[in-house]
Scaffold this active site. Structure first.
Site, PDB file in Angstrom:
ATOM      1  N   LYS A  26       0.835  -1.202   0.000  1.00  0.00           N
ATOM      2  CA  LYS A  26       0.000   0.000   0.000  1.00  0.00           C
ATOM      3  C   LYS A  26       0.867   1.248   0.000  1.00  0.00           C
ATOM      4  O   LYS A  26       1.724   1.420   0.866  1.00  0.00           O
ATOM      5  CB  LYS A  26      -0.901   0.053   1.238  1.00  0.00           C
ATOM      6  CG  LYS A  26      -1.887   1.204   1.137  1.00  0.00           C
ATOM      7  CD  LYS A  26      -2.533   1.566   2.460  1.00  0.00           C
ATOM      8  CE  LYS A  26      -1.795   2.695   3.123  1.00  0.00           C
ATOM      9  NZ  LYS A  26      -2.617   3.605   3.923  1.00  0.00           N
ATOM     10  N   ASP A  49     -13.771  14.759  -5.444  1.00  0.00           N
ATOM     11  CA  ASP A  49     -13.945  15.982  -6.235  1.00  0.00           C
ATOM     12  C   ASP A  49     -15.230  15.812  -7.035  1.00  0.00           C
ATOM     13  O   ASP A  49     -15.988  14.875  -6.793  1.00  0.00           O
ATOM     14  CB  ASP A  49     -12.710  16.181  -7.152  1.00  0.00           C
ATOM     15  CG  ASP A  49     -12.429  17.658  -7.417  1.00  0.00           C
ATOM     16  OD1 ASP A  49     -13.373  18.373  -7.803  1.00  0.00           O
ATOM     17  OD2 ASP A  49     -11.284  18.089  -7.250  1.00  0.00           O
ATOM     18  N   LYS A  67      -7.443   8.356  -1.892  1.00  0.00           N
ATOM     19  CA  LYS A  67      -8.676   8.939  -1.327  1.00  0.00           C
ATOM     20  C   LYS A  67      -9.176  10.110  -2.178  1.00  0.00           C
ATOM     21  O   LYS A  67      -9.316  11.241  -1.703  1.00  0.00           O
ATOM     22  CB  LYS A  67      -8.454   9.373   0.123  1.00  0.00           C
ATOM     23  CG  LYS A  67      -8.111   8.214   1.061  1.00  0.00           C
ATOM     24  CD  LYS A  67      -8.124   8.661   2.511  1.00  0.00           C
ATOM     25  CE  LYS A  67      -7.935   7.529   3.484  1.00  0.00           C
ATOM     26  NZ  LYS A  67      -6.590   6.923   3.475  1.00  0.00           N
ATOM     27  N   ASP A  80      -3.602   4.339  -2.236  1.00  0.00           N
ATOM     28  CA  ASP A  80      -4.546   4.930  -1.287  1.00  0.00           C
ATOM     29  C   ASP A  80      -4.557   6.448  -1.443  1.00  0.00           C
ATOM     30  O   ASP A  80      -3.992   7.172  -0.624  1.00  0.00           O
ATOM     31  CB  ASP A  80      -4.129   4.511   0.129  1.00  0.00           C
ATOM     32  CG  ASP A  80      -5.168   4.883   1.174  1.00  0.00           C
ATOM     33  OD1 ASP A  80      -6.318   5.181   0.802  1.00  0.00           O
ATOM     34  OD2 ASP A  80      -4.825   4.859   2.370  1.00  0.00           O
ATOM     35  N   ARG A 123       3.317  -0.557  10.806  1.00  0.00           N
ATOM     36  CA  ARG A 123       4.398  -0.563  11.804  1.00  0.00           C
ATOM     37  C   ARG A 123       4.725  -1.921  12.404  1.00  0.00           C
ATOM     38  O   ARG A 123       5.913  -2.200  12.617  1.00  0.00           O
ATOM     39  CB  ARG A 123       4.081   0.479  12.883  1.00  0.00           C
ATOM     40  CG  ARG A 123       4.270   1.900  12.356  1.00  0.00           C
ATOM     41  CD  ARG A 123       3.597   2.934  13.207  1.00  0.00           C
ATOM     42  NE  ARG A 123       2.149   2.846  13.088  1.00  0.00           N
ATOM     43  CZ  ARG A 123       1.285   3.651  13.712  1.00  0.00           C
ATOM     44  NH1 ARG A 123       1.748   4.611  14.501  1.00  0.00           N
ATOM     45  NH2 ARG A 123      -0.013   3.513  13.534  1.00  0.00           N
TER      46      ARG A 123
HETATM   47  O1  C5P Z   1       1.249   1.168  11.065  1.00  0.00           O
HETATM   48  P1  C5P Z   1      -0.177   0.758  10.975  1.00  0.00           P
HETATM   49  O2  C5P Z   1      -0.376  -0.750  10.882  1.00  0.00           O
HETATM   50  O3  C5P Z   1      -1.049   1.377  12.024  1.00  0.00           O
HETATM   51  O4  C5P Z   1      -0.634   1.327   9.547  1.00  0.00           O
HETATM   52  C1  C5P Z   1      -1.965   1.242   9.128  1.00  0.00           C
HETATM   53  C2  C5P Z   1      -2.107   1.890   7.776  1.00  0.00           C
HETATM   54  O5  C5P Z   1      -3.489   1.982   7.464  1.00  0.00           O
HETATM   55  C3  C5P Z   1      -1.556   3.303   7.681  1.00  0.00           C
HETATM   56  O6  C5P Z   1      -1.128   3.479   6.329  1.00  0.00           O
HETATM   57  C4  C5P Z   1      -2.759   4.167   7.975  1.00  0.00           C
HETATM   58  O7  C5P Z   1      -2.688   5.440   7.373  1.00  0.00           O
HETATM   59  C5  C5P Z   1      -3.858   3.350   7.311  1.00  0.00           C
HETATM   60  N1  C5P Z   1      -5.206   3.592   7.802  1.00  0.00           N
HETATM   61  C6  C5P Z   1      -5.558   3.457   9.149  1.00  0.00           C
HETATM   62  N2  C5P Z   1      -6.846   3.682   9.528  1.00  0.00           N
HETATM   63  C7  C5P Z   1      -7.751   4.030   8.614  1.00  0.00           C
HETATM   64  C8  C5P Z   1      -7.421   4.150   7.269  1.00  0.00           C
HETATM   65  C9  C5P Z   1      -6.108   3.923   6.883  1.00  0.00           C
HETATM   66  O8  C5P Z   1      -4.741   3.109   9.968  1.00  0.00           O
HETATM   67  N3  C5P Z   1      -8.984   4.206   8.988  1.00  0.00           N
END
Ligand code: C5P
Length: 239
Positions: free
Chosen positions: A32, A66, A63, A61, A213
C-alpha cells in the site's frame, strides 16, 4: 489461501520505500502506497517502488474526492499505474461514485478495484455533526455510506476491525473489506485505538488487512511478516 496482507509503506523516503518493498516482496500479499508518498514522488516514484516487487499487487490509497468528471479523470490517470485497489471518498456522493466506477470499468479485467472511504477514523460522532451530518451512531453512518458505495458500483470499502462483522452481514459475501488497525497478539498498538489481531479480523469477515508498523518497525520485518502469514495460513503471494 493467498496472503491477504498489504504492507503499508508509510514513508516519503524513496530509497527506504524501495528497500521495504524489495525486502518484503516474498512475504506479504501486496503493497500500500498513500497520499504522502504520491505527493512526494508522483507516478514515477510509485513505479520505482513496484519494480522492486513486481509480482505484488498495488493498493494506491489516494482517497480521491472531487466533482464526478474530475474524479473520473483521476481514476483514469491512476489506472496507468495498474493499481489493484484505489480509494475514493464515499462522501463525494452517488454521481461521483458512479462516474468513478464507470471509468474503472473501462479497463476491463485489469481495472482498478475501487474501495470507498466511509468515515475517517480520526473523526468522532461530534466531528460528523460539526461538518453538518445528522447526529447518529457512527456504525449507522458507516453502514449507510458502505451501502451507497455498493449501490454505485464500488468493489468494497476500508473499515475498522470493529466494523467488519456488521458490514459483512449488511453487504453480502463478495464485497471487499480492507481493514487497517490490525495488530498481531503481543505487539504495540501505536496510535491505533481499537485494534484486533489479524486472525480475528479475517474471521470477522475481512478480505484484506493493511499492516504497517508491526511489520516495518519490527527488528526483523521479514520474520514479522512471515509470522503473520503463518498465523493466517497464507501462501506468500498475491492477495
Ligand atoms: O502502522 P499501521 O499498521 O497502524 O498502519 C496502518 C495503515 O493503514 C496506515 O497506512 C494508515 O494510514 C492506514 N489507515 C488506518 N486507519 C484508517 C485508514 C487507513 O490506519 N482508517
Amino acid at each position: 489461501m493467498t496472503n491477504p496482507v498489504f504492507v503499508a509503506v508509510d514513508t516519503i523516503d524513496l530509497a527506504e520505500a524501495k528497500m521495504r518493498a524489495r525486502q518484503l516482496a516474498g512475504v506479504v500479499g501486496g503493497v500500500k502506497l498513500g497520499l504522502e508518498f504520491f505527493v512526494a514522488h508522483g507516478p514515477e516514484g510509485i513505479r520505482a517502488v513496484m519494480r522492486e516487487c513486481s509480482a505484488l499487487p498495488l493498493f494506491l490509497d489516494l482517497k480521491l474526492h472531487d466533482i464526478p468528471n474530475t474524479v473520473a479523470g483521476g481514476v483514469r490517470a491512476a489506472a496507468s499505474l495498474k493499481p489493484r485497489y484505489l480509494t475514493i471518498h464515499i462522501s463525494g456522493g452517488p454521481a461521483m461514485l458512479r462516474a468513478a466506477a464507470d471509468e474503472a470499468a473501462r479497463f476491463g479485467a485489469a481495472r482498478p478495484r475501487l474501495l470507498g472511504v466511509t468515515v475517517l477514523t480520526s473523526m468522532a460522532e461530534d466531528d460528523l455533526a460539526a461538518v453538518g451530518f445528522a447526529k447518529r451512531a457512527m456504525s449507522e453512518q458507516v453502514e449507510t455510506m458502505a451501502r451507497l458505495a455498493k449501490a454505485n458500483g464500488l468493489d468494497g470499502v476500508i473499515c475498522s476491525p470493529h466494523e467488519v462483522a456488521g458490514l459483512r452481514r449488511a453487504l453480502g459475501p463478495d464485497f471487499v473489506l480492507m481493514v487497517p488497525g490490525v495488530r498481531p497478539a503481543g505487539s504495540d498498538a501505536d496510535d491505533q485505538k481499537r485494534v484486533m489481531t489479524p486472525a480475528d479480523a479475517m474471521k470477522a469477515g475481512a478480505t484484506h488487512l493493511v499492516i504497517g508498523r508491526p511489520i516495518y518497525q519490527a527488528a526483523d520485518p521479514v520474520a514479522a511478516a512471515k509470522k503473520i502469514g503463518a498465523e493466517l495460513g497464507s501462501g506468500p503471494l498475491a492477495a
